[in-house]
Design a protein around this motif. Structure first.
Motif, short mmCIF file in Angstrom:
data_model
loop_
_atom_site.label_atom_id
_atom_site.label_comp_id
_atom_site.label_asym_id
_atom_site.label_seq_id
_atom_site.Cartn_x
_atom_site.Cartn_y
_atom_site.Cartn_z
N ILE A 1 -4.19 9.48 -0.36
CA ILE A 1 -3.27 9.83 -1.43
C ILE A 1 -4.03 10.25 -2.69
O ILE A 1 -3.66 11.19 -3.38
N TYR B 1 -0.14 0.45 2.81
CA TYR B 1 -0.94 1.11 1.78
C TYR B 1 -2.14 0.24 1.45
O TYR B 1 -2.14 -0.97 1.70
N SER C 1 -2.45 5.54 2.47
CA SER C 1 -1.10 5.22 2.91
C SER C 1 -0.94 5.59 4.37
O SER C 1 -1.60 6.51 4.86
N CYS D 1 1.98 3.75 -6.07
CA CYS D 1 0.78 4.50 -6.45
C CYS D 1 0.35 4.12 -7.87
O CYS D 1 -0.82 3.85 -8.12
#
Length: 187
Positions: free
Chosen positions: A49, A128, A143, A153
């Motif tokens: 991510i 995550y 993730s 996040c």
């Protein structure tokens, strides 16, 4: 005597400046890994991510890491990413070893050279993770899906910042090709 003092200053001043720059650029981070960790739950595919920029992933988007346990109890690490410059997938294979600290792996992509791979945060369902290294040089937000809830996040970024990582340098990784392929598989 004056010449000796001037010569000493001319030699010492650049050394002091270099030392100051080096110390300023070195960040002290809290890279303590999680206490509870289950390797088998961690294995499988992870989408990148966000990451701190580094040479071996520079210019890559749609990055995925896949971890597979091998019969010798080492871990196969397969990293894939889309090279935006040449329009091709880049693949690199490495290996990881476990350590006495369950959430600290040692990973190698270059022969006998291993680096720390520290699980800093992992959710109870292994959906995550925040992963760092032995220094503040490497950091990843991972993730199980190509998209991560923005609140999660933000929480991981805040945790990395609290630990001393320079989160202003984080690159948010484009996962549009991976989203597209997953959407096409569902259709």
């Amino acid at each position: 005597m004056k010449k000796l003092i001037i010569a000493s200053v001319l030699v010492a001043a650049p050394i002091a400046v270099i030392a100051l720059i080096c110390c300023r650029n070195r960040r002290s981070v809290d890279n303590t890994s999680v206490e509870t960790f289950d390797l088998k739950s961690y294995l499988g595919r992870w989408f990148e991510i966000a990451r701190l920029d580094h040479s071996f992933e520079r210019g890559l988007s749609n990055c995925i890491a896949t971890y597979t346990l091998k019969s010798d109890n080492t871990i196969r690490v397969l990293n894939q990413g889309w090279n935006n410059e040449n329009g091709k997938w880049t693949v690199s294979e490495g290996k990881a070893k476990t350590t006495k600290t369950l959430s600290l792996l040692r990973v190698s992509f270059f022969g006998p050279f291993y680096s720390d791979y520290r699980i800093l945060v992992i959710d109870p369902y292994y959906t995550y993770a925040l992963v760092g290294s032995g220094s503040g040089k490497y950091l990843w937000i991972l993730s199980r899906t190509p998209e991560l809830d923005s609140g999660v996040c933000d929480m991981l970024i805040a945790e990395a910042q609290r630990r001393g990582y320079d989160t202003s340098r984080l690159i948010m990784v484009d996962q549009s090709k991976n989203l597209e392929s997953i959407t096409n598989q569902e259709a």
